[in-house]
Design a protein around this motif. Sequence first.
Motif, PDB file in Angstrom:
ATOM      1  N   ILE A   1      37.830 -22.779  -4.796  1.00 31.35           N
ATOM      2  CA  ILE A   1      37.634 -21.471  -5.415  1.00 31.35           C
ATOM      3  C   ILE A   1      37.059 -20.520  -4.372  1.00 31.35           C
ATOM      4  O   ILE A   1      36.206 -20.901  -3.580  1.00 31.35           O
ATOM      5  CB  ILE A   1      36.674 -21.591  -6.610  1.00 31.35           C
ATOM      6  CG1 ILE A   1      37.218 -22.595  -7.626  1.00 31.35           C
ATOM      7  CG2 ILE A   1      36.437 -20.250  -7.266  1.00 31.35           C
ATOM      8  CD1 ILE A   1      36.234 -22.994  -8.690  1.00 31.35           C
ATOM      9  N   THR A   2      37.497 -19.264  -4.374  1.00 34.37           N
ATOM     10  CA  THR A   2      36.999 -18.303  -3.397  1.00 34.37           C
ATOM     11  C   THR A   2      35.917 -17.377  -3.948  1.00 34.37           C
ATOM     12  O   THR A   2      35.268 -16.686  -3.193  1.00 34.37           O
ATOM     13  CB  THR A   2      38.145 -17.443  -2.831  1.00 34.37           C
ATOM     14  OG1 THR A   2      38.787 -16.781  -3.918  1.00 34.37           O
ATOM     15  CG2 THR A   2      39.135 -18.285  -2.065  1.00 34.37           C
ATOM     16  N   ASP A   3      35.703 -17.365  -5.262  1.00 32.82           N
ATOM     17  CA  ASP A   3      34.721 -16.481  -5.887  1.00 32.82           C
ATOM     18  C   ASP A   3      33.464 -17.281  -6.244  1.00 32.82           C
ATOM     19  O   ASP A   3      33.536 -18.228  -7.031  1.00 32.82           O
ATOM     20  CB  ASP A   3      35.336 -15.850  -7.137  1.00 32.82           C
ATOM     21  CG  ASP A   3      34.374 -14.936  -7.849  1.00 32.82           C
ATOM     22  OD1 ASP A   3      33.840 -15.350  -8.892  1.00 32.82           O
ATOM     23  OD2 ASP A   3      34.163 -13.822  -7.345  1.00 32.82           O
ATOM     24  N   LEU A   4      32.297 -16.891  -5.693  1.00 31.51           N
ATOM     25  CA  LEU A   4      31.067 -17.647  -5.903  1.00 31.51           C
ATOM     26  C   LEU A   4      30.664 -17.701  -7.375  1.00 31.51           C
ATOM     27  O   LEU A   4      30.302 -18.761  -7.873  1.00 31.51           O
ATOM     28  CB  LEU A   4      29.925 -17.064  -5.067  1.00 31.51           C
ATOM     29  CG  LEU A   4      28.558 -17.730  -5.259  1.00 31.51           C
ATOM     30  CD1 LEU A   4      28.616 -19.214  -4.948  1.00 31.51           C
ATOM     31  CD2 LEU A   4      27.513 -17.033  -4.408  1.00 31.51           C
ATOM     32  N   SER A   5      30.713 -16.591  -8.090  1.00 31.17           N
ATOM     33  CA  SER A   5      30.278 -16.609  -9.490  1.00 31.17           C
ATOM     34  C   SER A   5      31.176 -17.508 -10.341  1.00 31.17           C
ATOM     35  O   SER A   5      30.695 -18.211 -11.240  1.00 31.17           O
ATOM     36  CB  SER A   5      30.219 -15.194 -10.066  1.00 31.17           C
ATOM     37  OG  SER A   5      31.487 -14.602 -10.070  1.00 31.17           O
TER      38      SER A   5
ATOM     39  N   PHE B   1      29.429 -26.606  -3.175  1.00 33.38           N
ATOM     40  CA  PHE B   1      29.405 -26.537  -1.713  1.00 33.38           C
ATOM     41  C   PHE B   1      30.402 -25.509  -1.215  1.00 33.38           C
ATOM     42  O   PHE B   1      31.293 -25.071  -1.930  1.00 33.38           O
ATOM     43  CB  PHE B   1      29.696 -27.910  -1.098  1.00 33.38           C
ATOM     44  CG  PHE B   1      31.059 -28.446  -1.429  1.00 33.38           C
ATOM     45  CD1 PHE B   1      32.156 -28.167  -0.631  1.00 33.38           C
ATOM     46  CD2 PHE B   1      31.250 -29.241  -2.548  1.00 33.38           C
ATOM     47  CE1 PHE B   1      33.409 -28.658  -0.940  1.00 33.38           C
ATOM     48  CE2 PHE B   1      32.509 -29.738  -2.870  1.00 33.38           C
ATOM     49  CZ  PHE B   1      33.584 -29.451  -2.063  1.00 33.38           C
ATOM     50  N   ARG B   2      30.206 -25.138   0.037  1.00 34.58           N
ATOM     51  CA  ARG B   2      31.108 -24.193   0.699  1.00 34.58           C
ATOM     52  C   ARG B   2      31.737 -24.897   1.894  1.00 34.58           C
ATOM     53  O   ARG B   2      31.068 -25.602   2.644  1.00 34.58           O
ATOM     54  CB  ARG B   2      30.331 -22.971   1.169  1.00 34.58           C
ATOM     55  CG  ARG B   2      31.191 -21.922   1.795  1.00 34.58           C
ATOM     56  CD  ARG B   2      30.346 -20.735   2.203  1.00 34.58           C
ATOM     57  NE  ARG B   2      31.222 -19.642   2.530  1.00 34.58           N
ATOM     58  CZ  ARG B   2      30.936 -18.390   2.362  1.00 34.58           C
ATOM     59  NH1 ARG B   2      29.759 -18.049   1.875  1.00 34.58           N
ATOM     60  NH2 ARG B   2      31.790 -17.460   2.689  1.00 34.58           N
ATOM     61  N   SER B   3      33.026 -24.691   2.042  1.00 32.30           N
ATOM     62  CA  SER B   3      33.754 -25.207   3.192  1.00 32.30           C
ATOM     63  C   SER B   3      34.663 -24.087   3.680  1.00 32.30           C
ATOM     64  O   SER B   3      35.630 -23.727   2.998  1.00 32.30           O
ATOM     65  CB  SER B   3      34.573 -26.436   2.792  1.00 32.30           C
ATOM     66  OG  SER B   3      35.287 -26.941   3.907  1.00 32.30           O
ATOM     67  N   GLY B   4      34.309 -23.510   4.797  1.00 32.01           N
ATOM     68  CA  GLY B   4      35.059 -22.360   5.287  1.00 32.01           C
ATOM     69  C   GLY B   4      34.824 -21.171   4.379  1.00 32.01           C
ATOM     70  O   GLY B   4      33.689 -20.809   4.093  1.00 32.01           O
ATOM     71  N   ASP B   5      35.886 -20.584   3.871  1.00 31.14           N
ATOM     72  CA  ASP B   5      35.792 -19.421   2.991  1.00 31.14           C
ATOM     73  C   ASP B   5      35.917 -19.781   1.515  1.00 31.14           C
ATOM     74  O   ASP B   5      36.047 -18.896   0.676  1.00 31.14           O
ATOM     75  CB  ASP B   5      36.891 -18.408   3.339  1.00 31.14           C
ATOM     76  CG  ASP B   5      36.694 -17.790   4.705  1.00 31.14           C
ATOM     77  OD1 ASP B   5      35.547 -17.749   5.174  1.00 31.14           O
ATOM     78  OD2 ASP B   5      37.699 -17.353   5.297  1.00 31.14           O
ATOM     79  N   GLU B   6      35.895 -21.066   1.186  1.00 32.19           N
ATOM     80  CA  GLU B   6      36.109 -21.490  -0.186  1.00 32.19           C
ATOM     81  C   GLU B   6      34.938 -22.332  -0.680  1.00 32.19           C
ATOM     82  O   GLU B   6      34.191 -22.893   0.102  1.00 32.19           O
ATOM     83  CB  GLU B   6      37.408 -22.278  -0.302  1.00 32.19           C
ATOM     84  CG  GLU B   6      38.624 -21.453   0.062  1.00 32.19           C
ATOM     85  CD  GLU B   6      39.908 -22.234  -0.088  1.00 32.19           C
ATOM     86  OE1 GLU B   6      40.864 -21.637  -0.596  1.00 32.19           O
ATOM     87  OE2 GLU B   6      39.949 -23.409   0.272  1.00 32.19           O
ATOM     88  N   PHE B   7      34.832 -22.416  -2.016  1.00 35.83           N
ATOM     89  CA  PHE B   7      33.793 -23.203  -2.656  1.00 35.83           C
ATOM     90  C   PHE B   7      34.442 -24.368  -3.385  1.00 35.83           C
ATOM     91  O   PHE B   7      35.573 -24.290  -3.830  1.00 35.83           O
ATOM     92  CB  PHE B   7      33.018 -22.349  -3.674  1.00 35.83           C
ATOM     93  CG  PHE B   7      32.278 -21.212  -3.042  1.00 35.83           C
ATOM     94  CD1 PHE B   7      31.035 -21.408  -2.482  1.00 35.83           C
ATOM     95  CD2 PHE B   7      32.842 -19.948  -2.999  1.00 35.83           C
ATOM     96  CE1 PHE B   7      30.350 -20.356  -1.897  1.00 35.83           C
ATOM     97  CE2 PHE B   7      32.177 -18.888  -2.419  1.00 35.83           C
ATOM     98  CZ  PHE B   7      30.922 -19.097  -1.859  1.00 35.83           C
TER      99      PHE B   7
ATOM    100  N   ASP C   1      30.964 -32.527   6.268  1.00 30.13           N
ATOM    101  CA  ASP C   1      30.625 -31.267   6.940  1.00 30.13           C
ATOM    102  C   ASP C   1      30.747 -30.124   5.937  1.00 30.13           C
ATOM    103  O   ASP C   1      31.703 -29.354   5.975  1.00 30.13           O
ATOM    104  CB  ASP C   1      31.546 -31.049   8.146  1.00 30.13           C
ATOM    105  CG  ASP C   1      31.143 -29.833   8.950  1.00 30.13           C
ATOM    106  OD1 ASP C   1      29.955 -29.466   8.924  1.00 30.13           O
ATOM    107  OD2 ASP C   1      32.028 -29.230   9.596  1.00 30.13           O
ATOM    108  N   LEU C   2      29.774 -30.064   5.014  1.00 30.97           N
ATOM    109  CA  LEU C   2      29.807 -29.071   3.956  1.00 30.97           C
ATOM    110  C   LEU C   2      28.491 -28.301   3.924  1.00 30.97           C
ATOM    111  O   LEU C   2      27.438 -28.857   4.194  1.00 30.97           O
ATOM    112  CB  LEU C   2      30.004 -29.748   2.589  1.00 30.97           C
ATOM    113  CG  LEU C   2      31.225 -30.644   2.441  1.00 30.97           C
ATOM    114  CD1 LEU C   2      31.154 -31.390   1.122  1.00 30.97           C
ATOM    115  CD2 LEU C   2      32.498 -29.831   2.538  1.00 30.97           C
ATOM    116  N   GLU C   3      28.569 -27.048   3.544  1.00 27.64           N
ATOM    117  CA  GLU C   3      27.374 -26.239   3.344  1.00 27.64           C
ATOM    118  C   GLU C   3      27.020 -26.311   1.859  1.00 27.64           C
ATOM    119  O   GLU C   3      27.753 -25.803   1.010  1.00 27.64           O
ATOM    120  CB  GLU C   3      27.641 -24.789   3.750  1.00 27.64           C
ATOM    121  CG  GLU C   3      26.493 -23.860   3.503  1.00 27.64           C
ATOM    122  CD  GLU C   3      26.870 -22.413   3.762  1.00 27.64           C
ATOM    123  OE1 GLU C   3      26.142 -21.543   3.246  1.00 27.64           O
ATOM    124  OE2 GLU C   3      27.883 -22.149   4.446  1.00 27.64           O
ATOM    125  N   ILE C   4      25.911 -26.974   1.545  1.00 26.70           N
ATOM    126  CA  ILE C   4      25.486 -27.117   0.157  1.00 26.70           C
ATOM    127  C   ILE C   4      24.939 -25.781  -0.326  1.00 26.70           C
ATOM    128  O   ILE C   4      24.064 -25.193   0.293  1.00 26.70           O
ATOM    129  CB  ILE C   4      24.404 -28.210   0.010  1.00 26.70           C
ATOM    130  CG1 ILE C   4      24.910 -29.542   0.565  1.00 26.70           C
ATOM    131  CG2 ILE C   4      23.960 -28.330  -1.443  1.00 26.70           C
ATOM    132  CD1 ILE C   4      26.138 -30.092  -0.091  1.00 26.70           C
TER     133      ILE C   4
END
Length: 58
Positions: free
Chosen positions: A2-6, A26-32, A45-48
């Motif tokens: 998904i690309t939209d955080l909300s 989590f975020r990976s690149g430009d997607e969640f 390799d994920l941004e929590i």
Amino acid sequence: MITDLSLAQNHAFQLARTLMVPVTLFRSGDEFGVLPSDELDDEDDLEIVHEFHPWPAH
């Protein structure tokens, strides 16, 4: 993914409540993405972004 955080937050919360397990947003690149927290590995390799719990805090 998904690309939209909300939208991702809403899905993560609903998934936690449906499965009744903690889930991690989590975020990976430009997607969640969202996974049950016990399926994530330290080597991933994920941004929590946030961990959602199915039970409300008191």
